[in-house]
Scaffold this motif. Structure first.
Motif, short mmCIF file in Angstrom:
data_model
loop_
_atom_site.label_atom_id
_atom_site.label_comp_id
_atom_site.label_asym_id
_atom_site.label_seq_id
_atom_site.Cartn_x
_atom_site.Cartn_y
_atom_site.Cartn_z
N PRO A 1 0.69 3.02 3.99
CA PRO A 1 -0.07 1.94 4.62
C PRO A 1 0.35 0.56 4.12
N VAL A 2 0.70 0.46 2.84
CA VAL A 2 1.11 -0.82 2.27
C VAL A 2 2.37 -1.31 2.99
N PHE A 3 3.31 -0.41 3.17
CA PHE A 3 4.56 -0.78 3.84
C PHE A 3 4.31 -1.20 5.29
N LEU A 4 3.44 -0.48 5.95
CA LEU A 4 3.12 -0.84 7.34
C LEU A 4 2.51 -2.23 7.39
N ALA A 5 1.58 -2.49 6.48
CA ALA A 5 0.92 -3.79 6.43
C ALA A 5 1.96 -4.89 6.18
#
Ligand SMILES: *[C@@H]1O[C@H](CO)[C@@H](O)[C@H](O)[C@H]1NC(C)=O
Length: 236
Positions: free
Chosen positions: A219-223
């Motif tokens: 999720p961090v990478f997507l954000a």
């Protein structure tokens, strides 16, 4: 270098997720759906026994009609570390077994399926009407040739990878349909007989760590990706 590493790991996560969500998948040997077998389902007496005491050669009946893990009839939870085993006996209630389209059964396939509560909210265990794509029944216990006495018994050591869950048994027949092998009959112990497994220290630590890292960074990478896209668009 570190960045490359994380990027590779992220790709791995995304691909893994896509695979788990069930894209196309490879061509199937057996395209049969459960719906196709509706008219012939049932016809079996299926009993489950389990090693519930200290002696792992002693099987006692496991007759729990509740899929709830904490149900008293599901205790004790069985696991690989304790060398627990199941004994499944499937007997045709009224021979001969009637198969779809009048086909002749050749093999009996016994599978273990996750109960409804352990399928909910887990896309990687998603049921599918196409039998070979039904992820709620991931464990094939045995494939046995058709027997004259119409009785099939199999002993199944609880595998190390068995998670904490309740399961039921599904029995299939496969038949030759022209040159194809298809499923042609099934029955299950859903709503009648469940069995519960637990996991103690069976999951390798490295695997647990990889799963934790995967779910934490994805999720961090997507954000970050979306933020970067927006910032770049604005300044462009
Ligand atoms: C067997 O083959 C026929 C002809 O292709 C097909 O219509 C039928 O659905 C098949 N039966 C099963 C159980 O797959």
């Amino acid at each position: 270098m570190a960045r490359l590493h994380t990027a590779a790991l992220l790709c791995f996560c995304v691909i893994g997720y896509a695979a788990a969500m069930g894209g196309g998948g490879p061509a199937l040997d057996r395209p049969t759906t459960y719906a196709q077998l509706d008219g012939v389902k049932g016809q079996w007496d299926i009993t489950i026994e389990a090693t519930k005491g200290a002696d792992k050669d002693v099987f006692v009946p496991q007759a729990c009609d509740s899929p709830v893990l904490d149900a008293p009839c599901n205790q004790p939870l069985l696991n690989a570390d304790a060398h627990d085993k199941l004994k499944i006996t499937a007997k045709v209630a009224k021979a001969p077994l009637k198969a779809a389209d009048g086909l002749k059964p050749e093999h009996i396939v016994i599978k273990m399926c996750f109960s409804k509560p352990f399928v909910a909210d887990r896309p990687w265990r998603k049921p599918n009407d196409i039998i070979d794509r039904d992820r709620s029944c991931p464990q094939t216990v045995a494939t046995l040739p058709v027997a004259a006495n119409n009785t099939y018994t199999v002993t199944w050591p609880i595998p190390k990878a068995a998670p904490k869950a309740t399961w039921y048994v599904k029995v299939f027949a496969d038949c030759k349909n022209g040159t194809d092998t298809v499923y042609c009959q099934f029955d299950s112990t859903a709503d009648k007989a469940y069995v519960a497994t637990s996991i103690i220290e069976s999951t390798p630590t490295a695997m647990k760590a990889a799963v934790a890292v995967c779910s934490a960074i994805a999720p961090v990478f997507l954000a970050l990706f979306f933020i970067k896209e927006r910032v770049l668009k604005k300044t462009a």
